[in-house]
Design an enzyme around this catalytic site. Structure first.
Site, mmCIF file in Angstrom:
data_model
loop_
_atom_site.group_PDB
_atom_site.id
_atom_site.type_symbol
_atom_site.label_atom_id
_atom_site.label_comp_id
_atom_site.label_asym_id
_atom_site.label_seq_id
_atom_site.Cartn_x
_atom_site.Cartn_y
_atom_site.Cartn_z
ATOM 1 N N PRO A 83 0.821 -1.208 0.000
ATOM 2 C CG PRO A 83 0.139 -0.862 2.216
ATOM 3 C CD PRO A 83 0.865 -1.849 1.332
ATOM 4 N N GLY A 84 0.443 2.262 -0.723
ATOM 5 C CA GLY A 84 1.130 3.551 -0.706
ATOM 6 C C GLY A 84 0.140 4.631 -0.285
ATOM 7 C CE1 TYR A 123 -1.215 10.152 -13.099
ATOM 8 C CE2 TYR A 123 -1.134 11.418 -11.070
ATOM 9 C CZ TYR A 123 -0.540 10.558 -11.969
ATOM 10 O OH TYR A 123 0.725 10.092 -11.714
ATOM 11 C CB CYS A 160 4.486 29.893 -18.075
ATOM 12 S SG CYS A 160 5.121 31.262 -17.113
ATOM 13 C CD GLU A 161 3.220 23.571 -18.854
ATOM 14 O OE1 GLU A 161 2.272 22.965 -19.409
ATOM 15 O OE2 GLU A 161 4.403 23.262 -18.987
HETATM 16 N N1 LLP Z 1 3.128 -1.448 -5.954
HETATM 17 C C1 LLP Z 1 3.488 -1.134 -7.221
HETATM 18 C C2 LLP Z 1 4.230 -2.120 -8.009
HETATM 19 C C3 LLP Z 1 3.153 0.122 -7.753
HETATM 20 O O1 LLP Z 1 3.510 0.416 -8.983
HETATM 21 C C4 LLP Z 1 2.437 1.045 -6.947
HETATM 22 C C5 LLP Z 1 2.087 2.359 -7.474
HETATM 23 C C6 LLP Z 1 2.097 0.669 -5.637
HETATM 24 C C7 LLP Z 1 2.456 -0.580 -5.179
HETATM 25 C C8 LLP Z 1 1.373 1.585 -4.697
HETATM 26 O O2 LLP Z 1 0.108 1.898 -5.147
HETATM 27 P P1 LLP Z 1 -0.916 2.734 -4.230
HETATM 28 O O3 LLP Z 1 -1.259 1.874 -3.047
HETATM 29 O O4 LLP Z 1 -0.250 3.980 -3.818
HETATM 30 O O5 LLP Z 1 -2.070 2.982 -5.125
HETATM 31 N N2 LLP Z 1 1.199 9.038 -9.279
HETATM 32 C C9 LLP Z 1 -0.103 8.409 -9.310
HETATM 33 C C10 LLP Z 1 -0.083 7.015 -8.745
HETATM 34 C C11 LLP Z 1 0.953 6.123 -9.387
HETATM 35 C C12 LLP Z 1 1.002 4.757 -8.777
HETATM 36 C C13 LLP Z 1 2.182 4.019 -9.249
HETATM 37 N N3 LLP Z 1 2.340 2.732 -8.657
HETATM 38 C C14 LLP Z 1 -1.088 9.300 -8.599
HETATM 39 O O6 LLP Z 1 -0.723 10.376 -8.130
HETATM 40 O O7 LLP Z 1 -2.262 8.978 -8.527
#
Ligand code: LLP
Length: 417
Positions: A275-276, A317, A344-345
Site C-alpha cells: 500500500p502507498g 490525472y 506558465c501552463e
Molecule cells: N506497488 C506497485 C508495483 C506500484 O507500482 C504502486 C504504485 C504501488 C504498489 C502503490 O500503489 P498505491 O497503493 O499507492 O495505489 N502518481 C499516481 C499514482 C501512481 C502509482 C504508481 N504505482 C497518482 O498520483 O495517482
C-alpha cells in the site's frame, strides 16, 4: 480518518495551527501528521492480522526519510522501484528481508546493490530482467530470490495513466506466458522463484478488480506448486483508493482485507501488500498562500504561491483535491473560482470551477489529501525550489526537509566552454 481539522476556525494538523507553521516556515509547504500516518498503518495491519503477512509500504508514494522512519519503526517493509529508494531504505535501517523490488527497468547496478543488501525478492517484469538477475547473481556468487509479476489483464477502473494490469500496459508478464517463464526460472542456477506478484493499478475504488486478479493468480499458484515450484510469498501489490472528496466512500482496509482473505481461504502463503496512497495520502496537506485574486471574464482565479511543480496530480490525472481556507470565516460569500499556480501552463491548477469562499491576497489555503504522490512527484520546473516538508506530532512540529534554495538549484550547473 485523519487529524487535519478546524479548531476555533483555524485549520490544524493535530494540535498545531497551520498558520503558525506558515509563519515560521514560510509557504508553500507540505505538512504531514505522524498520528494519522501511524493510524493508517495500524488499521491496515490490523485488517490482515489473522494471516501471515508483510506490509511493504510503497516508497514512491512519499519517500521522505521522516515518513519511512516512522513506518519502519512500526514494522513496515518497503516496496522499492529504484536504487535511490533502496538507499533511502538503507539510511533508515530497513532490514533487507522486508524489501521487495518492483519496476520494469531495473538497471544492472540497481540489481547488484539490491542483491548486496539482501532484499526479500525481486518482482521480475520480463524474461530479459530474469536473465540479467541470474547473470549478476552468478557473478556475485549469490542466488537471487524472485517473484514474477503477473499481468492478469484485469480492468482496475481507474485513470488510464495509473492502470497497470491490462494487456496493453507495459507491466508484468502476460498471464499466458507466466508458467513457462517460472519453469525457466526454476531451472536457472542463480535465481530461486519464491513468490508470485501482481499489482493492477492505483486509486481503485471497488473491490471486484482486486478479487478478479487474485482469482487468476491463485490458479497459477496452484499449478506452480503442483509442479514442485515452491511459492511461499503471494504479493498482491497496492492500489487501494482513498476518499479525495468527503462523499467518496472507497472500501476501507477492513473490507479490502476481508475480500482478499475470503478468496485466499486458508491458502498457505505469506501475503505481501504494497500500500502507498492509503497509508500516506490523507496524512499530508499542502499549504500555500494566495498571491493574487483576479477576475476574468468568466470566473475568478485564485493565484497561489504553489504550482503544478509542487503538486502535479490535477494537471496529470485531472485529480480532484479538496481546497480549504486555513482560517475559516463565516462572512465570506461562495464564488466560482479556479485555484491556479504561478507556472506558465494552462494545466497549472489545483481546482477548476470550484465553489469556494472568497479569498484575498495574503491568505492561506490548504490542498487536502496530498501526502501521496505530492512531494514525491514534485519538480523544479520554472526553476522553482522544492517546498519545505514539515512533520507534526501532537503539539510539536519540525521541518524534515528544508525549502530548497535557488543557490542549491544552480550550483551543479556549469557553462560549456
Ligand atoms: N506497488 C506497485 C508495483 C506500484 O507500482 C504502486 C504504485 C504501488 C504498489 C502503490 O500503489 P498505491 O497503493 O499507492 O495505489 N502518481 C499516481 C499514482 C501512481 C502509482 C504508481 N504505482 C497518482 O498520483 O495517482
Amino acid at each position: 480518518m485523519d487529524y487535519f481539522c478546524y479548531q476555533e476556525n483555524r485549520l490544524h494538523c493535530e494540535q498545531v495551527p497551520l498558520d503558525k507553521i506558515a509563519q515560521v516556515v514560510g509557504t508553500p509547504f507540505y505538512c504531514y501528521s505522524a498520528g494519522t500516518l501511524e493510524r493508517h498503518f495500524d488499521v491496515f495491519r490490523e485488517a490482515f492480522a489473522s494471516v501471515d503477512h508483510l506490509i511493504c509500504y510503497s516508497v514512491k508514494a512519499n519517500s521522505s526519510l521522516a515518513i519511512l522512519d516512522i513506518l519502519v519503526r512500526r514494522g513496515s517493509g518497503f516496496d522499492i522501484v529504484s536504487g535511490g529508494e533502496l538507499e533511502r531504505a538503507r539510511r533508515i535501517g530497513c532490514p533487507g528481508q522486508r524489501i521487495v523490488f518492483s519496476g520494469v527497468g531495473k538497471s544492472a547496478s540497481e540489481i547488484k546493490n539490491a542483491l548486496e543488501y539482501g532484499i526479500l525478492m525481486f518482482n521480475v517484469e520480463s524474461p530479459g530482467e530474469l536473465m540479467r538477475i541470474n547473470t549478476l547473481a552468478g557473478q556475485m556468487g549469490k542466488k537471487a530470490p524472485i517473484a514474477l509479476r503477473i499481468n492478469p489483464d484485469v480492468n482496475p477502473v481507474t485513470h488510464p495513466y495509473i492502470s497497470t494490469g491490462l494487456k496493453r500496459n507495459k507491466f508484468g508478464i502476460p498471464h499466458a506466458q507466466a508458467l513457462d517463464l517460472y519453469r525457466q526460472a526454476a531451472a536457472l542456477e542463480h535465481v530461486t522463484p519464491i513468490g508470485l506478484d501482481c499489482h493492477i493499478g492505483s486509486q481503485l475504488t471497488t473491490l471486484e478488480p482486486f478479487v478478479e486478479a487474485l482469482q487468476r493468480v491463485k490458479q497459477l499458484l496452484a499449478t506452480l506448486r503442483k509442479e514442485g515450484i515452491a511459492i511461499r510469498y503471494l504479493d498482491l501489490g497496492g492500489g487501494l483508493g482513498i476518499p479525495y472528496e468527503a462523499q467518496q466512500t472507497p472500501p476501507n482496509p477492513e473490507r479490502y482485507a476481508r475480500a482478499l482473505l475470503a478468496e485466499l481461504d486458508g491458502l498457505d502463503v505469506v501475503l505481501i501488500l504494497e500500500p502507498g496512497r492509503v497509508i500516506v495520502g490523507n496524512a499530508g496537506i499542502l499549504v500555500t498562500r494566495v498571491e493574487y485574486v483576479k477576475t476574468g471574464e468568466e470566473k475568478r482565479f485564485i493565484i497561489t504561491d504553489a504550482g503544478m511543480n509542487d503538486l502535479i496530480r490535477p494537471a496529470l490525472y485531472d485529480a480532484y483535491h479538496t481546497v480549504l481556507p486555513v482560517m475559516r470565516r463565516f462572512d465570506r460569500e461562495e464564488i466560482l473560482a479556479d485555484v491556479v499556480g504561478p507556472i506558465c501552463e494552462t494545466g497549472d491548477f489545483f481546482a477548476r470551477d470550484r465553489m469556494l469562499p472568497e479569498f484575498y491576497p495574503g491568505e492561506l489555503l490548504a490542498v487536502r489529501s496530498t501526502g501521496a504522490y505530492g512531494f514525491s512527484m514534485s519538480s523544479n520546473y520554472n526553476t522553482r525550489p522544492r517546498v519545505a516538508e514539515v512533520m507534526v506530532r501532537q503539539n510539536r512540529f519540525a521541518v524534515v526537509r528544508p525549502r530548497e534554495t535557488i543557490q542549491q538549484l544552480l550550483e551543479q550547473e556549469t557553462l560549456f566552454t
